[in-house]
Design a protein around this motif. Structure first.
Motif, PDB file in Angstrom:
ATOM      1  N   ALA A  24       0.771  -1.008  -0.067  1.00  0.00           N
ATOM      2  CA  ALA A  24       0.092  -0.065  -0.172  1.00  0.00           C
ATOM      3  C   ALA A  24       0.638   1.226   0.072  1.00  0.00           C
ATOM      4  CB  ALA A  24      -0.823  -0.277   1.664  1.00  0.00           C
ATOM      5  N   GLN A  25       1.839   0.998   0.531  1.00  0.00           N
ATOM      6  CA  GLN A  25       2.648   2.483   1.309  1.00  0.00           C
ATOM      7  C   GLN A  25       3.529   2.781  -0.727  1.00  0.00           C
ATOM      8  OE1 GLN A  25       6.957   1.550   3.725  1.00  0.00           O
ATOM      9  NE2 GLN A  25       6.770   3.748   4.075  1.00  0.00           N
ATOM     10  N   LYS A  26       3.884   1.362  -0.923  1.00  0.00           N
ATOM     11  CA  LYS A  26       4.545   1.868  -2.896  1.00  0.00           C
ATOM     12  C   LYS A  26       3.546   2.189  -3.597  1.00  0.00           C
ATOM     13  CE  LYS A  26       6.654  -0.773  -6.308  1.00  0.00           C
ATOM     14  NZ  LYS A  26       6.452  -2.164  -7.034  1.00  0.00           N
ATOM     15  N   LEU A  27       2.178   1.656  -3.539  1.00  0.00           N
ATOM     16  CA  LEU A  27       1.080   1.968  -4.690  1.00  0.00           C
ATOM     17  C   LEU A  27       0.759   3.910  -4.460  1.00  0.00           C
ATOM     18  CD1 LEU A  27      -1.035  -1.137  -4.655  1.00  0.00           C
ATOM     19  CD2 LEU A  27       0.488  -0.209  -6.504  1.00  0.00           C
ATOM     20  N   LEU A  28       1.359   4.305  -3.108  1.00  0.00           N
ATOM     21  CA  LEU A  28       0.714   5.687  -2.165  1.00  0.00           C
ATOM     22  C   LEU A  28       1.958   6.252  -2.931  1.00  0.00           C
ATOM     23  CD1 LEU A  28      -0.677   5.589   1.125  1.00  0.00           C
ATOM     24  CD2 LEU A  28      -2.393   5.849  -1.447  1.00  0.00           C
ATOM     25  N   ARG A  29       3.411   6.079  -2.494  1.00  0.00           N
ATOM     26  CA  ARG A  29       4.384   7.103  -3.290  1.00  0.00           C
ATOM     27  C   ARG A  29       4.436   6.679  -4.995  1.00  0.00           C
ATOM     28  NH1 ARG A  29       8.050   3.524  -0.821  1.00  0.00           N
ATOM     29  NH2 ARG A  29       8.409   4.066   0.505  1.00  0.00           N
ATOM     30  N   GLU A  30       3.766   5.994  -5.748  1.00  0.00           N
ATOM     31  CA  GLU A  30       3.680   5.730  -6.988  1.00  0.00           C
ATOM     32  C   GLU A  30       2.384   6.917  -7.415  1.00  0.00           C
ATOM     33  OE1 GLU A  30       3.609   1.463  -8.389  1.00  0.00           O
ATOM     34  OE2 GLU A  30       4.784   1.617  -7.938  1.00  0.00           O
ATOM     35  N   GLU A  31       1.775   6.843  -6.364  1.00  0.00           N
ATOM     36  CA  GLU A  31       0.588   7.448  -7.119  1.00  0.00           C
ATOM     37  C   GLU A  31       0.816   9.591  -6.329  1.00  0.00           C
ATOM     38  OE1 GLU A  31      -4.318   8.515  -6.195  1.00  0.00           O
ATOM     39  OE2 GLU A  31      -2.976   6.496  -4.805  1.00  0.00           O
ATOM     40  N   CYS A  32       1.743   9.588  -6.214  1.00  0.00           N
ATOM     41  CA  CYS A  32       2.136  10.539  -5.877  1.00  0.00           C
ATOM     42  C   CYS A  32       2.989  11.098  -6.774  1.00  0.00           C
ATOM     43  CB  CYS A  32       3.080  10.531  -4.233  1.00  0.00           C
ATOM     44  SG  CYS A  32       2.109  10.888  -2.709  1.00  0.00           S
ATOM     45  N   GLY A  33       3.787  10.568  -7.145  1.00  0.00           N
ATOM     46  CA  GLY A  33       4.478  10.517  -8.739  1.00  0.00           C
ATOM     47  C   GLY A  33       3.408  10.962  -9.423  1.00  0.00           C
ATOM     48  N   VAL A  34       2.661  10.290  -9.620  1.00  0.00           N
ATOM     49  CA  VAL A  34       1.620  10.320 -11.249  1.00  0.00           C
ATOM     50  C   VAL A  34       0.510  12.165 -11.064  1.00  0.00           C
ATOM     51  CG1 VAL A  34      -0.195   9.458 -11.865  1.00  0.00           C
ATOM     52  CG2 VAL A  34       1.575   8.172 -11.498  1.00  0.00           C
ATOM     53  N   LEU A  35       0.531  11.937  -9.334  1.00  0.00           N
ATOM     54  CA  LEU A  35       0.164  13.763  -9.345  1.00  0.00           C
ATOM     55  C   LEU A  35       0.915  14.167  -9.161  1.00  0.00           C
ATOM     56  CD1 LEU A  35      -2.135  12.713  -5.956  1.00  0.00           C
ATOM     57  CD2 LEU A  35      -2.827  12.962  -8.373  1.00  0.00           C
ATOM     58  N   PRO A  52       2.573  18.190 -23.850  1.00  0.00           N
ATOM     59  CA  PRO A  52       2.620  16.860 -24.759  1.00  0.00           C
ATOM     60  C   PRO A  52       1.001  16.096 -23.955  1.00  0.00           C
ATOM     61  CG  PRO A  52       3.280  17.764 -22.269  1.00  0.00           C
ATOM     62  CD  PRO A  52       2.493  18.435 -23.218  1.00  0.00           C
ATOM     63  N   GLY A  53       0.097  16.051 -25.159  1.00  0.00           N
ATOM     64  CA  GLY A  53      -1.278  15.749 -25.374  1.00  0.00           C
ATOM     65  C   GLY A  53      -1.315  14.377 -24.720  1.00  0.00           C
ATOM     66  N   THR A  54      -0.451  13.580 -24.539  1.00  0.00           N
ATOM     67  CA  THR A  54      -0.418  12.236 -24.173  1.00  0.00           C
ATOM     68  C   THR A  54      -0.237  11.963 -22.657  1.00  0.00           C
ATOM     69  OG1 THR A  54       1.890  11.350 -24.619  1.00  0.00           O
ATOM     70  CG2 THR A  54      -0.025  10.984 -26.365  1.00  0.00           C
ATOM     71  N   LEU A  55       0.381  13.244 -21.690  1.00  0.00           N
ATOM     72  CA  LEU A  55       0.224  12.924 -20.449  1.00  0.00           C
ATOM     73  C   LEU A  55      -1.025  12.871 -20.349  1.00  0.00           C
ATOM     74  CD1 LEU A  55       2.975  12.988 -18.161  1.00  0.00           C
ATOM     75  CD2 LEU A  55       2.073  15.809 -18.425  1.00  0.00           C
ATOM     76  N   GLY A  56      -1.761  13.552 -19.789  1.00  0.00           N
ATOM     77  CA  GLY A  56      -2.979  13.385 -19.184  1.00  0.00           C
ATOM     78  C   GLY A  56      -3.431  12.001 -19.834  1.00  0.00           C
ATOM     79  N   HIS A  57      -3.588  11.211 -20.583  1.00  0.00           N
ATOM     80  CA  HIS A  57      -3.376  10.027 -20.961  1.00  0.00           C
ATOM     81  C   HIS A  57      -2.702   8.827 -20.132  1.00  0.00           C
ATOM     82  CE1 HIS A  57      -5.321   6.413 -22.806  1.00  0.00           C
ATOM     83  NE2 HIS A  57      -4.093   6.392 -23.273  1.00  0.00           N
ATOM     84  N   GLN A  58      -1.644   9.093 -20.260  1.00  0.00           N
ATOM     85  CA  GLN A  58      -0.870   8.803 -19.566  1.00  0.00           C
ATOM     86  C   GLN A  58      -0.616   8.623 -18.167  1.00  0.00           C
ATOM     87  OE1 GLN A  58       2.710  10.055 -20.515  1.00  0.00           O
ATOM     88  NE2 GLN A  58       2.745   9.158 -22.629  1.00  0.00           N
ATOM     89  N   VAL A  59      -1.287  10.440 -17.505  1.00  0.00           N
ATOM     90  CA  VAL A  59      -1.920  10.179 -15.833  1.00  0.00           C
ATOM     91  C   VAL A  59      -3.004   8.834 -15.899  1.00  0.00           C
ATOM     92  CG1 VAL A  59      -2.442  10.853 -14.004  1.00  0.00           C
ATOM     93  CG2 VAL A  59       0.211  11.902 -16.165  1.00  0.00           C
ATOM     94  N   GLY A  60      -4.363   9.283 -16.075  1.00  0.00           N
ATOM     95  CA  GLY A  60      -5.901   8.362 -16.630  1.00  0.00           C
ATOM     96  C   GLY A  60      -5.242   6.849 -15.996  1.00  0.00           C
ATOM     97  N   PHE A  61      -4.537   6.579 -17.268  1.00  0.00           N
ATOM     98  CA  PHE A  61      -4.082   5.423 -17.517  1.00  0.00           C
ATOM     99  C   PHE A  61      -3.723   4.596 -16.194  1.00  0.00           C
ATOM    100  CE2 PHE A  61      -1.675   1.537 -18.870  1.00  0.00           C
ATOM    101  CZ  PHE A  61      -2.582   1.082 -19.035  1.00  0.00           C
TER     102      PHE A  61
END
Length: 78
Positions: free
Chosen positions: A19-30, A61-70
């Motif tokens: 869970a901590q790892k996923l939250l850390r990755e999600e922070c990077g995405v955000l 970069p038009g694909t960045l939003g798509h990448q973040v959502g994905f």
């Protein structure tokens, strides 16, 4: 050193670490999303002032939003 008394406790520790790892990755995405939105905001402000180059809005970069959502969606389908 962490002492684990039972398999249940070990499972809880593993789940907490995942869970901590996923939250850390999600922070990077955000953070990536914030940077993208800040860049977009700067371009929009420049366009509004009239000092932006024609077509500069298309330089985002038009694909960045798509990448973040994905990337966010993949975290929730684990």
């Amino acid at each position: 050193m962490l002492k684990v008394q039972s398999c249940d406790e070990m499972l809880q520790v593993v789940q907490a670490l995942l869970a901590q790892k996923l939250l850390r990755e999600e922070c990077g995405v955000l953070q990536d999303r914030v940077h993208h939105l800040e860049a977009q905001n700067a371009l929009l402000q420049a366009a509004r002032r009239g000092d932006g180059a024609p077509g500069s809005l298309h330089s985002l970069p038009g694909t960045l939003g798509h990448q973040v959502g994905f990337r966010l969606k993949t975290y929730f389908y684990l």
